[in-house]
Design a protein around this motif. Structure first.
Motif, PDB file in Angstrom:
ATOM      1  N   PHE A   1       0.816  -1.189   0.000  1.00 58.14           N
ATOM      2  CA  PHE A   1       0.000   0.000   0.000  1.00 58.14           C
ATOM      3  C   PHE A   1       0.861   1.254   0.000  1.00 58.14           C
ATOM      4  O   PHE A   1       0.518   2.219  -0.671  1.00 58.14           O
ATOM      5  N   ASP A   2       1.987   1.249   0.724  1.00 59.61           N
ATOM      6  CA  ASP A   2       2.898   2.402   0.741  1.00 59.61           C
ATOM      7  C   ASP A   2       3.471   2.664  -0.643  1.00 59.61           C
ATOM      8  O   ASP A   2       3.649   3.811  -1.034  1.00 59.61           O
ATOM      9  N   GLY A   3       3.767   1.604  -1.362  1.00 55.66           N
ATOM     10  CA  GLY A   3       4.318   1.752  -2.712  1.00 55.66           C
ATOM     11  C   GLY A   3       3.336   2.455  -3.633  1.00 55.66           C
ATOM     12  O   GLY A   3       3.724   3.288  -4.466  1.00 55.66           O
ATOM     13  N   GLN A   4       2.054   2.101  -3.495  1.00 58.31           N
ATOM     14  CA  GLN A   4       1.026   2.752  -4.322  1.00 58.31           C
ATOM     15  C   GLN A   4       0.911   4.239  -3.995  1.00 58.31           C
ATOM     16  O   GLN A   4       0.801   5.072  -4.891  1.00 58.31           O
ATOM     17  N   LEU A   5       0.949   4.558  -2.694  1.00 62.06           N
ATOM     18  CA  LEU A   5       0.845   5.960  -2.292  1.00 62.06           C
ATOM     19  C   LEU A   5       2.038   6.769  -2.791  1.00 62.06           C
ATOM     20  O   LEU A   5       1.889   7.889  -3.271  1.00 62.06           O
ATOM     21  N   ARG A   6       3.224   6.165  -2.684  1.00 63.13           N
ATOM     22  CA  ARG A   6       4.422   6.876  -3.166  1.00 63.13           C
ATOM     23  C   ARG A   6       4.354   7.086  -4.679  1.00 63.13           C
ATOM     24  O   ARG A   6       4.685   8.157  -5.178  1.00 63.13           O
ATOM     25  N   ALA A   7       3.929   6.068  -5.399  1.00 64.14           N
ATOM     26  CA  ALA A   7       3.824   6.188  -6.860  1.00 64.14           C
ATOM     27  C   ALA A   7       2.785   7.246  -7.234  1.00 64.14           C
ATOM     28  O   ALA A   7       2.998   8.065  -8.153  1.00 64.14           O
ATOM     29  N   GLU A   8       1.655   7.235  -6.539  1.00 61.93           N
ATOM     30  CA  GLU A   8       0.606   8.234  -6.799  1.00 61.93           C
ATOM     31  C   GLU A   8       1.104   9.632  -6.459  1.00 61.93           C
ATOM     32  O   GLU A   8       0.849  10.592  -7.203  1.00 61.93           O
ATOM     33  N   ALA A   9       1.806   9.789  -5.369  1.00 63.72           N
ATOM     34  CA  ALA A   9       2.357  11.087  -4.975  1.00 63.72           C
ATOM     35  C   ALA A   9       3.385  11.551  -5.998  1.00 63.72           C
ATOM     36  O   ALA A   9       3.431  12.737  -6.358  1.00 63.72           O
ATOM     37  N   LYS A  10       4.186  10.591  -6.487  1.00 60.98           N
ATOM     38  CA  LYS A  10       5.194  10.936  -7.490  1.00 60.98           C
ATOM     39  C   LYS A  10       4.514  11.409  -8.779  1.00 60.98           C
ATOM     40  O   LYS A  10       4.930  12.391  -9.392  1.00 60.98           O
ATOM     41  N   ARG A  11       3.449  10.702  -9.209  1.00 61.37           N
ATOM     42  CA  ARG A  11       2.708  11.108 -10.419  1.00 61.37           C
ATOM     43  C   ARG A  11       2.051  12.474 -10.221  1.00 61.37           C
ATOM     44  O   ARG A  11       2.066  13.314 -11.115  1.00 61.37           O
ATOM     45  N   ALA A  12       1.485  12.718  -9.055  1.00 60.03           N
ATOM     46  CA  ALA A  12       0.834  14.002  -8.770  1.00 60.03           C
ATOM     47  C   ALA A  12       1.859  15.132  -8.786  1.00 60.03           C
ATOM     48  O   ALA A  12       1.597  16.219  -9.326  1.00 60.03           O
TER      49      ALA A  12
END
Length: 106
Positions: A1-12
């Motif tokens: 779940f942390d990986g998804q949040l980091r990836a989403e934050a990176k895309r944002a």
């Protein structure tokens, strides 16, 4: 779940950076357009001033030439009743001469 949040934050963050870069590019282009418009406006104003100066120069030359011609005419030719025929009815019996004499053809 942390990986998804980091990836989403990176895309944002990337999207926000892209938007910022796009806005800055648009602002630079708009500034360039406004600067060019200012330059063209200044060039047109200079051209207009030059043309107005040229017109004023020609008007002065025409006035000076007219005054020079008027000064070269002897005073006797400018007197009333001179030998030069008047423009208004120089021929005897012309309509202007008749009207000028007060006869209206009645």
């Amino acid at each position: 779940f942390d990986g998804q949040l980091r990836a989403e934050a990176k895309r944002a963050k990337q999207y926000a950076d892209d938007q910022k870069a796009w806005r800055e590019g648009q602002e630079r282009r708009a500034d360039a357009v406004h600067n060019r418009l200012d330059e063209v406006g200044a060039m047109l104003a200079d051209e207009r001033r030059r043309r107005e100066d040229d017109i004023a120069k020609v008007v002065r030359q025409l006035r000076d030439a007219r005054l020079e011609v008027a000064a070269s005419i002897p005073p006797s030719n400018m007197a009333i009743g001179s030998a030069a025929p008047s423009r208004a009815g120089s021929r005897i019996g012309s309509p202007r001469a008749i009207v000028g004499a007060g006869w209206h053809g009645c």
